[in-house]
Design an enzyme around this catalytic site. Structure first.
Site, PDB file in Angstrom:
ATOM      1  N   GLU A  67       8.413 -32.263  37.915  1.00  0.00           N
ATOM      2  CA  GLU A  67       7.569 -32.836  38.960  1.00  0.00           C
ATOM      3  C   GLU A  67       8.338 -33.806  39.853  1.00  0.00           C
ATOM      4  O   GLU A  67       7.985 -34.966  40.013  1.00  0.00           O
ATOM      5  CB  GLU A  67       6.339 -33.502  38.334  1.00  0.00           C
ATOM      6  CG  GLU A  67       5.439 -32.462  37.686  1.00  0.00           C
ATOM      7  CD  GLU A  67       4.258 -33.052  36.933  1.00  0.00           C
ATOM      8  OE1 GLU A  67       3.198 -32.416  36.898  1.00  0.00           O
ATOM      9  OE2 GLU A  67       4.405 -34.147  36.351  1.00  0.00           O
TER      10      GLU A  67
ATOM     11  N   GLU B 236       3.837 -25.828  30.963  1.00  0.00           N
ATOM     12  CA  GLU B 236       2.780 -26.678  30.430  1.00  0.00           C
ATOM     13  C   GLU B 236       1.468 -25.911  30.523  1.00  0.00           C
ATOM     14  O   GLU B 236       1.152 -25.337  31.560  1.00  0.00           O
ATOM     15  CB  GLU B 236       2.661 -28.000  31.202  1.00  0.00           C
ATOM     16  CG  GLU B 236       3.886 -28.891  31.111  1.00  0.00           C
ATOM     17  CD  GLU B 236       3.775 -30.165  31.944  1.00  0.00           C
ATOM     18  OE1 GLU B 236       2.630 -30.560  32.271  1.00  0.00           O
ATOM     19  OE2 GLU B 236       4.825 -30.742  32.281  1.00  0.00           O
TER      20      GLU B 236
END
Length: 988
Positions: free
Chosen positions: A419, A496
């Site tokens: 991220e 994820e």
């Protein structure tokens, strides 16, 4: 750094000065001086509060306190009050103004000093000072000589001490700043903690570095070994098992008949590097080859399916400082729960963890120490990932990642970070890694829209429908046709998914079915491994222990209990979510087919055949064992399926159960267990199981007596039951005092109800509809010659929508008059335009008590919900009310037992018998739903002297909406006309 500003290193973008080039972490027989232990410590409030001349050897630090190294200074004093600042948790936001590379002037700074002795004969002229992990930026002096400074908190830093180290007394001084320019690159969804949190040592240095290349050719069974060595003297290689002795490390050495390394059989060959200077370096060599073949992730020529978890480093008392025993506990728990892969989110772990992955067998995505998520709220403006001024810092982090961990066979993928948006610095990091190590793949989810510089198409938290489209290669195209063609040729991975926050996650079985259906899908990693709760005491006269989360330390900005989203509770107790995941990702699928009397065994392993397993069968009649034995299953190769007929002893046990005709369900359970000890579990450890119902219960209902309801002064009698004449509530059954049951649609919202990654949280609609404050208004209580009818309406103030409910009470006939069963038929009819699903639909009641024994027949032994029930097996289970509570860090709905056929709740006042017709969901608590919903921590829950029973027709699904999709359509509990039945009885 300049003479005008001696602290410029804190905010400059440089990764550090004075550090040696990164190299592999390895053991050696050269001497090492361990510097872990008590150091002198002072915490300064910022740059204006620093201690002058504290690095001087003669500085008097006797008034300073002692602080353990390694440790995180905010964790000192816990579980009481922290002594040095306090932990702070944010998921995305930086806890300081976003003004890169500047950080606040009020920058807590730890000043450390350590005296140590260098023994005579220690090779000080060729020694290094090694820091395994320091958060966030630090500068170091030895004997008053400044060695350098560094950033990259989860990365190793080494300094040359040959000019400063001396025999006898030495003084090491380190200044550690909580915030630095490096903090902008370390926004990794975890507690912000500071200090020297990994080990420190002074080590003699001989061999500079080496890189083991150990490839495996699955077509020939040959291994190819070469070792690149950087050393001041000649070095030889020996691997006795392979017939290599005092050989040139560079080789290449081609060896026949190699046993490859994999997660299932982590074969390591013991070797050694020996330098002419006499240094010995032990090696553990694993031969394996990772490749993409026709869009499929493979290792050693076979497809890899990742049954993984994301793992932060965490301990509730020491934060990110872990012992090797704690790391071993993690690895063993993973292996014992059928997990085969770890993503080291979002930084390289303690190097010892990777040693354990090599030894016990886990595929590893080793991730860089990089996340800049805090720039997203500002539209990624000024994000370092595409700023040339940060290029050196990015490349430094990539280089230190690869160089330290390059000799681990468990590491099959380098991950650039997490991220951090997109940009040229990430592409440059990928290019550097590819030049340095082309034997592994490169991962980075943040560039999923193009995948221009990565080898895996990585996504997070997508729904099963989109995942299936990806599996078919039907994802939406990229903007660039070349990128699109490249991406469609890549394996896909869920870096994820299955966000394990609070009660849940739901829907894991659906994901796994899609993953197993499409070869392109290489599996994924549950977010995440462990709840990051911090052990605390309430501080009251009679203190209670609890686990703190974001906001509990007075943080200015925080993200609450979003830090508690793991498959393990903070004390490393497996959550129901981990038990569910173990079942969902079983590497062996067993199918029991009572109709054909056959058992199918499908081996989903990467390369291991089923010969390491023992198969066993058990038959239970109404929960009572009536037969068991071994099951001979031919050795089944990886990827193959074997079908076996029921053995004669199993057939005989089933025939006897049928002949017995007990009137109960008869179930066959087949299990696969370890036949012998493994490094991670003992013989008998269960790997997989399956059940089949071989005898169903009788379908005919019990006959009903025409028992009239008789009106008395203030109550109505119906057989053994007493009802309040005005409310129609059941107040007594036999000798048992009761209150209820009445319609109930509310549950204490779970995290997946309260939070949402996509759209509005489900709980917002529930609150808006007033479902948490529904009023139960009785409209009529009508006794008649065959029973009692109570009509009511459930509605919220201000709402024109409601639920009309009819309760019909009758008495079931039994051979013994004092054991008559009371039957409740409930019909619920929505009134008005219901646009929201219901949290639950059932009836609630209570009886006196603070605890009770509970026995039930149905799935168990743990909690289960409609979209999280794979791990619950049908049988007779026993527990207590206390033990049935799941102690989530933030209290919420928990502990449901799904599809219970019958149950008994035994208190000192008697036993309440409950029977579903045919099934009911059962929850029993020592506190009310209202108390559960109001509690912020477990110690807020106080037993109120009543046992609260919830007998539900259905629950709304769990999903994982806190950071992912909500429940799939079949698991949404719509408000529609519904009828359900439950029966009650008593015994003593």
């Amino acid at each position: 750094m300049t003479d005008l500003d001696p602290h410029a290193y804190v905010e400059d973008r440089s990764p550090g000065t004075g550090r040696l080039r990164p190299r592999a972490a390895f053991a050696t027989d050269l001497p090492t001086i361990a510097l872990d232990g008590d150091w002198r410590f002072r915490l300064a409030s910022g740059l204006d509060d620093l201690t002058a001349d504290f690095a001087a050897p003669e500085f008097d630090d006797s008034a300073w306190e002692l602080l353990a190294v390694p440790s995180c200074w905010q964790m000192t004093g816990l579980p009481g009050e922290p002594r040095h600042g306090a932990p702070a948790y944010t998921n995305i936001l930086y806890p300081f103004p976003v003004d890169p590379p500047r950080v606040p002037r009020e920058n807590p700074t730890g000043e450390y000093r350590r005296e140590f002795d260098v023994p005579d004969g220690f090779p000080a002229s060729a020694a290094v000072l090694r820091f395994e992990g320091v958060d966030s930026a630090f500068v170091v002096w030895l004997n008053g000589i400044r060695l350098g400074d560094g950033k990259g908190s989860r990365l190793t830093s080494e300094f040359d001490v040959s000019a400063a180290l001396r025999p006898g007394r030495n003084v090491l001084a380190v200044r550690v700043h909580q915030w630095s320019s490096g903090s902008y690159l370390e926004d990794q969804d975890m507690w912000w903690l500071s200090g020297i949190f990994r080990s420190v040592s002074v080590a003699a240095r001989g061999v500079e570095d080496f890189f083991v290349h150990a490839a495996y050719d699955h077509t020939t069974g040959q291994g190819t070994l070469s070792v690149d060595v950087a050393a001041p003297t000649r070095v030889s290689l020996s691997v006795p098992e392979l017939g290599i002795s005092a050989a040139d490390p560079a080789g290449p050495h081609v060896i026949d008949g190699i046993e490859p390394w994999s997660d299932e059989q982590p074969r390591l060959y013991a070797g050694e590097l020996l330098s002419e200077a006499g240094e010995r370096i032990p090696l553990r060599i694993g031969f394996r080859t990772v490749a993409v073949v026709d869009g499929v992730l493979t290792a050693n020529g076979r497809p890899v399916s990742l049954r993984g978890v994301n793992r932060h480093e965490w301990h509730p008392l020491t934060g990110r400082t872990l012992t090797e025993d704690t790391m071993l506990t993690d690895v063993l728990l993973m292996k014992q729960h059928n997990i085969n892969a770890v993503r080291t989110s979002h930084y390289p772990p303690d190097r010892r963890f990777l040693d354990l992955c090599d030894e016990h067998g886990l595929w590893v995505f080793c991730e860089g120490d990089l996340e800049t998520h805090g720039f997203e709220p500002g539209g990624w403006r000024r994000n370092p990932s595409d700023d040339p001024a940060w290029r050196e810092a990015y490349l430094d982090r990539a280089e230190r990642l690869v160089e330290r961990d390059k000799n681990h066979p468990s590491v099959i993928v380098w991950s650039l970070g997490n991220e951090a948006g997109t940009g040229a610095n990430l592409a440059a990091s990928a290019a550097w890694i590819r030049r340095r190590d082309d034997s592994r793949l490169i991962h980075y989810e943040g560039d999923w829209a193009s995948c221009a510089y990565v080898d895996l198409y990585s996504r997070m938290y997508i729904g099963v429908a989109e995942l299936a489209a990806v599996g078919r290669g039907q994802e939406a195209p990229t903007a660039d046709p070349a990128d699109d063609a490249h991406r469609r040729a890549l394996p896909a991975v869920l870096c994820e998914y299955g966000h394990a926050m609070g009660t849940g996650p739901g829907g894991l079985s659906e994901y796994q079915q899609v993953i197993e259906a499409h070869p392109r899908l290489a599996g994924g990693f549950i977010w995440e491994w462990i709840d990051h709760g911090i052990a605390r005491l309430t501080g009251q006269e009679e203190p209670h222990s609890f686990y703190a989360y974001g906001g509990d330390f007075g943080e200015e900005v925080h993200d609450g209990n979003f830090v508690a989203d793991g498959l393990l509770f903070p004390d490393r107790t497996p959550s129901p979510g981990l038990v569910e995941y173990k079942k969902v990702v079983e590497p062996v699928r067993i199918r029991v087919d009572p109709a054909t009397r056959r058992i199918d065994v499908h081996n989903l392993h990467h390369s291991r055949d089923s010969g390491y397993l023992d198969f066993r069968w058990t038959v239970e009649d109404g929960g009572d064992p009536v037969g068991s034995g071994g099951l001979t299953v031919p050795v089944t190769p990886a990827g193959a399926t074997t079908t076996v007929a029921w053995p004669a002893d199993l057939t005989a046990a089933l025939d006897a159960a049928r002949k017995n005709d007990s009137g109960h369900e008869v179930w066959l359970t087949v299990t696969a267990v370890l036949a012998a000890d493994e490094t991670w579990a003992g013989a008998g450890h269960e790997i997989a199981w399956s059940q089949g119902q071989v005898v169903a219960p009788p379908a005919s209902p019990a006959p009903f007596a025409l028992v009239p309801a008789i009106v008395h002064d203030g109550f109505i009698a119906l057989g053994p039951a007493r009802f309040d004449a005005r409310s129609g509530a059941l107040t007594r059954l036999g000798d048992l005092e009761l209150d209820g049951p009445r319609l109930d649609v509310w549950r204490a919202p779970i995290d997946n109800d309260l939070l949402s990654a996509f759209g509005e949280p489900q709980a917002d609609a529930w609150f808006a509809a007033g479902l948490h404050r529904m009023r139960h208004d009785v409209l009529g209580v009508e006794p008649d010659a065959s029973g009692l009818t109570v009509t009511a309406r459930l509605a919220a103030a201000g709402s024109s929508c409601g639920l009309d409910v009819v309760y019909r009470w009758t008495v079931c006939e039994t051979p013994h008059a004092d054991q008559a069963r009371l039957r409740l038929d409930t019909v619920v009819t929505p009134d008005g335009p219901w646009s929201v699903p219901l949290p639950r639909l059932g009836v609630a009641m209570s009886l006196p008590g603070t605890d009770a024994d509970v026995e039930w027949f149905g799935p168990g032994p743990g909690e289960a919900y409609r979209d999280s029930r794979a791990a619950a097996r049908v049988g007779r289970h026993r527990s207590t009310v206390s033990a049935m509570q799941v102690t989530q860090i933030r209290p919420q709905e928990n502990g449901n037992r799904h599809h219970v056929r019958r149950a008994a709740v035994t208190t000192p006042g008697g036993t309440l018998l409950i029977t579903g017709a045919p099934v009911i969901d059962l929850t029993v608590r020592p506190w009310s739903t209202e108390a559960l919903a109001a509690a912020a921590h477990q110690h807020d829950l106080v037993r109120d002297g009543r046992l609260h029973l919830h007998l539900d027709h259905a629950h709304h699904g769990l999903g994982s909406a806190a950071c992912g999709p909500g429940p799939s359509a079949p698991d949404v509990l719509a408000a529609v006309t519904t009828a359900f039945t439950v029966e009650f009885g008593t015994s003593r």
